[in-house]
Scaffold this motif. Structure first.
Motif, short mmCIF file in Angstrom:
data_model
loop_
_atom_site.label_atom_id
_atom_site.label_comp_id
_atom_site.label_asym_id
_atom_site.label_seq_id
_atom_site.Cartn_x
_atom_site.Cartn_y
_atom_site.Cartn_z
N LYS A 52 -33.18 8.56 -3.43
CA LYS A 52 -32.65 7.66 -2.39
C LYS A 52 -31.45 6.92 -2.99
O LYS A 52 -31.57 6.31 -4.06
CB LYS A 52 -33.71 6.67 -1.95
N GLU A 71 -39.65 -4.86 -3.42
CA GLU A 71 -40.22 -3.54 -3.10
C GLU A 71 -40.40 -2.72 -4.36
O GLU A 71 -41.45 -2.11 -4.56
CB GLU A 71 -39.25 -2.79 -2.17
N ALA A 103 -42.10 14.54 -0.39
CA ALA A 103 -43.19 14.91 0.53
C ALA A 103 -42.78 16.22 1.21
O ALA A 103 -41.92 16.24 2.09
CB ALA A 103 -43.39 13.81 1.56
C1 LIG Z 1 -37.37 -0.18 -3.05
C2 LIG Z 1 -38.27 1.05 -3.08
C3 LIG Z 1 -39.58 0.79 -3.77
C4 LIG Z 1 -38.50 1.52 -1.68
C5 LIG Z 1 -39.22 2.83 -1.77
N1 LIG Z 1 -39.39 3.33 -0.47
C6 LIG Z 1 -38.38 3.84 0.19
O1 LIG Z 1 -37.25 3.93 -0.19
C7 LIG Z 1 -38.75 4.32 1.53
N2 LIG Z 1 -38.16 5.63 1.72
C8 LIG Z 1 -38.75 6.80 1.45
C9 LIG Z 1 -37.85 7.74 1.89
C10 LIG Z 1 -38.10 9.17 1.92
C11 LIG Z 1 -37.58 9.93 2.96
C12 LIG Z 1 -37.85 11.29 3.04
C13 LIG Z 1 -38.64 11.87 2.04
C14 LIG Z 1 -39.15 13.15 1.84
C15 LIG Z 1 -38.95 14.30 2.69
N3 LIG Z 1 -39.49 15.48 2.49
C16 LIG Z 1 -39.08 16.28 3.50
C17 LIG Z 1 -39.36 17.61 3.81
C18 LIG Z 1 -38.81 18.18 4.96
C19 LIG Z 1 -38.01 17.43 5.79
C20 LIG Z 1 -37.74 16.09 5.47
C21 LIG Z 1 -38.30 15.55 4.31
N4 LIG Z 1 -38.23 14.29 3.79
N5 LIG Z 1 -39.88 13.18 0.72
N6 LIG Z 1 -39.88 11.92 0.20
C22 LIG Z 1 -39.14 11.12 0.98
C23 LIG Z 1 -38.86 9.75 0.89
C24 LIG Z 1 -36.77 7.08 2.40
N7 LIG Z 1 -36.96 5.76 2.24
#
Ligand SMILES: CC(C)CCNC(=O)Cn1cc(-c2ccc3c(-c4nc5ccccc5[nH]4)n[nH]c3c2)cn1
Length: 279
Positions: A52, A71, A103
């Protein structure tokens, strides 16, 4: 880590402060270097991750640096199969990079849009996973406060993963700030009164309803009407799709979970969010 340690692939999604990409760490960990091995213990080399990328300028402009730090602090200590892992972070002149668990089966809300609603078996599997994750989080005095389909991902074996902690707080500093998506807010947050871990129990019920019906229970075109229905806990179960009495009972109990769920263990400094939900 630095950005050149990763092969960055296709974008997975875009958020307010930046984008998320699938990525793979290039380095093979040198087995001879035990110290290096220890550093990467949590993070196997050549593993696929979600990278990210957040722009410092936008974080500064939105004054969310402290929230990001909170976070990172919260999520970096969490280890649960239904909570998306944060493996680490790094930054350069203009950006902050979060190394997150990938994921493999993507975003849950897209699955819900595709199927319109889930059957009771699939819904029950997801809700049970979420309940286990909440017991773990509340046991660590963390309230999520923004549980909704858009914050849920699906792992390679179809397991649910809570992905976002944008509004989570340690319950020692209970907040009065309005947050979370309207449909999922419980009465105490709509009224902007003090809230505690019950807000997550409420959202669990809302989510269960949406899994089974395809829409959240209090959804209205006008916000004012949604507010009113939430405050009145105006819960209606349409005839279609069929929903069992047991599912309706679970949703109703989450909606007025005060006396029915485990009471929090009291403590000298008043009621803390230690949920003594022993089996
Ligand atoms: C400050 C920090 C601790 C915050 C942590 N949490 C986040 O940043 C929340 N976040 C998670 C994501 C995110 C978005 C997408 C995915 C994916 C993912 N896998 C995919 C498979 C097929 C299609 C779309 C996909 N997105 N895996 N892990 C992810 C993680 C985006 N923002």
């Amino acid at each position: 880590w630095v950005l050149s340690d990763f092969e960055v692939g296709m974008p997975l999604g875009r958020g307010k402060f930046g984008h998320v990409y699938v990525a793979r760490e290039k380095r093979a960990v040198p087995h001879t270097n035990e110290e290096k091995r220890w550093v990467l213990l949590d993070f196997e080399s050549n593993q696929i991750v979600a990278l990210k990328v957040l722009f410092k300028s936008q974080l500064k402009q939105s004054q969310v640096e402290h929230q990001l730090r909170r976070e990172v602090e919260i999520q970096s200590h969490l280890r649960h199969p239904n909570i998306l892992r944060l493996y680490g972070y790094f930054y350069d002149q203009t950006r902050v990079y979060l190394i997150l668990e990938y994921a493999a089966k993507g975003e849950l809300y897209k699955e819900l849009q595709r199927w319109k609603h889930f059957d009771e078996r699939r819904s029950a599997t997801y809700i049970a996973s979420l309940a286990r994750a909440l017991i773990y989080l509340h046991g660590k005095h963390v309230i999520h406060r923004d549980i909704k389909p858009e914050n849920l991902l699906i792992g390679v074996q179809g397991e649910l993963k809570i992905a976002d902690f944008g509004w989570s707080v340690h319950t020692f500093n209970r907040r009065r700030t309005m947050c979370g998506t309207l449909d999922y807010l419980p009465p105490e947050m709509v009224e902007k009164s003090e809230h505690d871990y019950h807000v997550d129990i409420w959202s669990l019920g809302i989510l269960c309803y949406e899994f089974l019906h395809g829409v959240p229970p209090f959804e209205e075109k006008e916000h004012s009407k949604t507010y009113r229905r939430i405050l009145n806990v105006d819960l209606k179960f349409p005839l279609k799709p069929y929903v069992s009495a047991a599912a309706k009972d679970l949703i109703s109990q989450c909606a007025d979970g005060r006396e029915k769920f485990c009471e929090p263990a009291s403590s000298p400094e008043g009621t803390r969010a230690t949920v003594d939900c022993t089996e």
